[in-house]
Design a protein around this motif. Structure first.
Motif, mmCIF file in Angstrom:
data_model
loop_
_atom_site.group_PDB
_atom_site.id
_atom_site.type_symbol
_atom_site.label_atom_id
_atom_site.label_comp_id
_atom_site.label_asym_id
_atom_site.label_seq_id
_atom_site.Cartn_x
_atom_site.Cartn_y
_atom_site.Cartn_z
ATOM 1 N N LEU A 152 0.830 -1.208 0.000
ATOM 2 C CA LEU A 152 0.000 0.000 0.000
ATOM 3 C C LEU A 152 0.865 1.259 0.000
ATOM 4 C CD1 LEU A 152 -2.727 -1.127 2.533
ATOM 5 C CD2 LEU A 152 -3.147 -0.458 0.152
ATOM 6 N N ALA A 153 1.922 1.250 0.791
ATOM 7 C CA ALA A 153 2.806 2.414 0.847
ATOM 8 C C ALA A 153 3.491 2.642 -0.492
ATOM 9 C CB ALA A 153 3.853 2.222 1.952
ATOM 10 N N ARG A 154 3.959 1.565 -1.104
ATOM 11 C CA ARG A 154 4.634 1.704 -2.404
ATOM 12 C C ARG A 154 3.647 2.155 -3.477
ATOM 13 N NH1 ARG A 154 9.471 0.141 -4.377
ATOM 14 N NH2 ARG A 154 9.629 -0.045 -6.643
ATOM 15 N N ALA A 155 2.440 1.612 -3.458
ATOM 16 C CA ALA A 155 1.424 2.021 -4.438
ATOM 17 C C ALA A 155 1.121 3.502 -4.303
ATOM 18 C CB ALA A 155 0.157 1.190 -4.259
ATOM 19 N N SER A 156 1.062 4.000 -3.077
ATOM 20 C CA SER A 156 0.818 5.428 -2.859
ATOM 21 C C SER A 156 1.923 6.263 -3.477
ATOM 22 C CB SER A 156 0.728 5.717 -1.352
ATOM 23 O OG SER A 156 -0.332 5.015 -0.755
ATOM 24 N N ALA A 157 3.174 5.862 -3.252
ATOM 25 C CA ALA A 157 4.310 6.602 -3.796
ATOM 26 C C ALA A 157 4.324 6.554 -5.317
ATOM 27 C CB ALA A 157 5.610 6.049 -3.223
ATOM 28 N N GLU A 158 4.051 5.391 -5.877
ATOM 29 C CA GLU A 158 4.040 5.253 -7.336
ATOM 30 C C GLU A 158 2.970 6.133 -7.970
ATOM 31 O OE1 GLU A 158 5.624 0.605 -7.700
ATOM 32 O OE2 GLU A 158 3.480 1.059 -7.770
ATOM 33 N N LEU A 159 1.791 6.153 -7.373
ATOM 34 C CA LEU A 159 0.704 6.953 -7.931
ATOM 35 C C LEU A 159 0.971 8.445 -7.787
ATOM 36 C CD1 LEU A 159 -2.417 4.888 -6.836
ATOM 37 C CD2 LEU A 159 -1.787 5.484 -9.178
ATOM 38 N N ARG A 191 -3.699 9.061 3.295
ATOM 39 C CA ARG A 191 -2.725 8.813 2.222
ATOM 40 C C ARG A 191 -1.333 9.258 2.646
ATOM 41 N NH1 ARG A 191 -4.637 12.215 -2.682
ATOM 42 N NH2 ARG A 191 -4.558 13.764 -1.030
ATOM 43 N N GLU A 192 -1.274 10.391 3.347
ATOM 44 C CA GLU A 192 0.020 10.944 3.752
ATOM 45 C C GLU A 192 0.770 9.998 4.682
ATOM 46 O OE1 GLU A 192 -2.589 13.866 2.152
ATOM 47 O OE2 GLU A 192 -2.887 12.605 3.928
ATOM 48 N N ASP A 193 0.034 9.261 5.506
ATOM 49 C CA ASP A 193 0.684 8.303 6.410
ATOM 50 C C ASP A 193 1.345 7.179 5.622
ATOM 51 O OD1 ASP A 193 -0.058 9.391 9.061
ATOM 52 O OD2 ASP A 193 -2.086 9.009 8.356
ATOM 53 N N ALA A 194 0.712 6.775 4.533
ATOM 54 C CA ALA A 194 1.313 5.736 3.687
ATOM 55 C C ALA A 194 2.593 6.249 3.046
ATOM 56 C CB ALA A 194 0.316 5.303 2.612
ATOM 57 N N LEU A 195 2.588 7.505 2.594
ATOM 58 C CA LEU A 195 3.786 8.083 1.988
ATOM 59 C C LEU A 195 4.903 8.230 3.010
ATOM 60 C CD1 LEU A 195 2.189 10.877 -0.236
ATOM 61 C CD2 LEU A 195 3.198 8.730 -1.023
ATOM 62 N N LEU A 196 4.575 8.678 4.209
ATOM 63 C CA LEU A 196 5.581 8.822 5.258
ATOM 64 C C LEU A 196 6.197 7.472 5.606
ATOM 65 C CD1 LEU A 196 3.750 11.413 7.508
ATOM 66 C CD2 LEU A 196 6.043 11.713 6.567
ATOM 67 N N PHE A 197 5.355 6.455 5.700
ATOM 68 C CA PHE A 197 5.856 5.110 5.985
ATOM 69 C C PHE A 197 6.809 4.655 4.885
ATOM 70 C CE2 PHE A 197 5.568 0.501 5.420
ATOM 71 C CZ PHE A 197 5.891 0.044 6.685
ATOM 72 N N PHE A 198 6.419 4.905 3.624
ATOM 73 C CA PHE A 198 7.269 4.478 2.514
ATOM 74 C C PHE A 198 8.637 5.160 2.567
ATOM 75 C CE2 PHE A 198 9.007 5.057 -1.742
ATOM 76 C CZ PHE A 198 9.089 3.731 -2.154
ATOM 77 N N ILE A 199 8.643 6.465 2.785
ATOM 78 C CA ILE A 199 9.927 7.184 2.813
ATOM 79 C C ILE A 199 10.786 6.697 3.971
ATOM 80 C CG2 ILE A 199 11.040 9.428 3.050
ATOM 81 C CD1 ILE A 199 8.652 10.721 1.795
ATOM 82 N N GLU A 200 10.197 6.574 5.143
ATOM 83 C CA GLU A 200 10.979 6.169 6.314
ATOM 84 C C GLU A 200 11.577 4.779 6.129
ATOM 85 O OE1 GLU A 200 8.693 8.805 9.743
ATOM 86 O OE2 GLU A 200 8.009 6.766 9.312
ATOM 87 N N GLU A 201 10.789 3.854 5.601
ATOM 88 C CA GLU A 201 11.294 2.499 5.376
ATOM 89 C C GLU A 201 12.407 2.489 4.332
ATOM 90 O OE1 GLU A 201 10.052 -0.845 6.653
ATOM 91 O OE2 GLU A 201 9.863 0.683 8.204
ATOM 92 N N THR A 245 -9.438 -2.062 3.663
ATOM 93 C CA THR A 245 -8.142 -2.617 4.062
ATOM 94 C C THR A 245 -7.101 -1.520 4.153
ATOM 95 O OG1 THR A 245 -8.606 -4.779 3.079
ATOM 96 C CG2 THR A 245 -6.293 -4.215 3.414
ATOM 97 N N PHE A 246 -7.124 -0.574 3.208
ATOM 98 C CA PHE A 246 -6.187 0.547 3.280
ATOM 99 C C PHE A 246 -6.292 1.228 4.633
ATOM 100 C CE2 PHE A 246 -5.098 4.976 3.121
ATOM 101 C CZ PHE A 246 -3.913 5.019 2.393
ATOM 102 N N HIS A 247 -7.505 1.525 5.052
ATOM 103 C CA HIS A 247 -7.696 2.264 6.302
ATOM 104 C C HIS A 247 -7.401 1.413 7.539
ATOM 105 C CE1 HIS A 247 -9.015 6.013 4.596
ATOM 106 N NE2 HIS A 247 -9.918 5.411 3.861
ATOM 107 N N ASN A 248 -7.311 0.112 7.367
ATOM 108 C CA ASN A 248 -6.859 -0.738 8.471
ATOM 109 C C ASN A 248 -5.377 -0.524 8.750
ATOM 110 O OD1 ASN A 248 -9.339 -1.933 8.922
ATOM 111 N ND2 ASN A 248 -8.927 -3.682 7.580
ATOM 112 N N TYR A 249 -4.658 -0.027 7.739
ATOM 113 C CA TYR A 249 -3.213 0.164 7.872
ATOM 114 C C TYR A 249 -2.811 1.629 8.015
ATOM 115 C CZ TYR A 249 -2.584 -4.735 6.595
ATOM 116 O OH TYR A 249 -2.604 -6.101 6.595
#
Length: 216
Positions: A21-28, A60-70, A52-56
């Motif tokens: 989900l995090a990678r998909a957010s960054a790609e989009l 959207r910004e939280d997914a991007l932050l997670f992707f960058i940090e990882e 399911t997205f909202h379970n994690y």
């Protein structure tokens, strides 16, 4: 299957979904912009439901932050695992130029340093004060690894200047081609990047100047 094994497998699947989900957010974000990076589009790209997205991730910004940090943490590990005799500037050149195409196009991979910078810049504009603070310190681990690699030859501030300068050198190398294609640019004035040189030549020149101190 033992209970512990079942729990371990379940946790692994959850982590895989979170990362997808995090990678998909960054790609989009990179391909479609903020308007195209809807929760529905992210979920569809990752093959899950919006619920399911909202379970994690709450946003959207939280997914991007997670992707960058990882991803930054993975880059930090690459710095720490680099050969003992590799200078921090050489490591940064390798990381910055990783997967930049010969025509100067930044790879579609959102995990490259230049793409991470674009994502972080986007977040710094749209998030609130708390998230802005998080974005400001998002590369601290990478900076610390580079500073430690310098082994006392550079202050932490000098290491930060080197890291930012390397990112700018990479951005300038690809900006003229990005401007020609009507893509977003990462430097303040894209016309500064206009050149007859190839992106590879601009990169080599930029890092050569960083090594020699601009002739001083």
């Amino acid at each position: 299957m033992a209970v512990n094994d079942a729990l371990s497998h379940r946790e692994q699947k959850k982590e895989e979904t979170r990362r997808a989900l995090a990678r998909a957010s960054a790609e989009l974000l990179l391909s479609e912009g903020s308007d195209g990076m809807t929760v529905a589009a992210v979920a569809e790209r990752a093959g899950v439901s919006t619920r399911t997205f909202h379970n994690y991730f709450p946003r959207r910004e939280d997914a991007l932050l997670f992707f960058i940090e990882e991803t930054i943490d993975e880059l930090r590990q690459q710095v720490e695992d680099a050969p003992e005799d590799e200078h921090p500037l050489d490591i940064m050149q390798r990381l910055v130029t990783d997967r930049v195409d010969d025509d100067g196009t930044v790879s579609d991979d959102p995990g490259t340093l230049l793409n991470l910078r674009s994502i972080a810049d986007h977040l710094s504009y749209i998030t609130g004060p708390g998230d802005k603070e998080r974005v400001m310190h998002i590369a601290d681990g990478l900076l610390d690894a580079l500073h430690q690699r310098a082994r006392g030859t550079m202050s932490r501030q000098a290491s930060a200047l080197m890291m930012v300068s390397c990112l700018t050198a990479g951005a300038i190398a690809v900006e003229s081609r990005a401007a020609e294609k009507g893509s977003d640019c990462m430097v303040m004035f894209p016309s500064w990047a206009s050149t007859d040189q190839s992106p590879a030549e601009v990169l080599d020149e930029g890092f050569s100047l960083l090594r020699t101190g601009f002739g001083r």
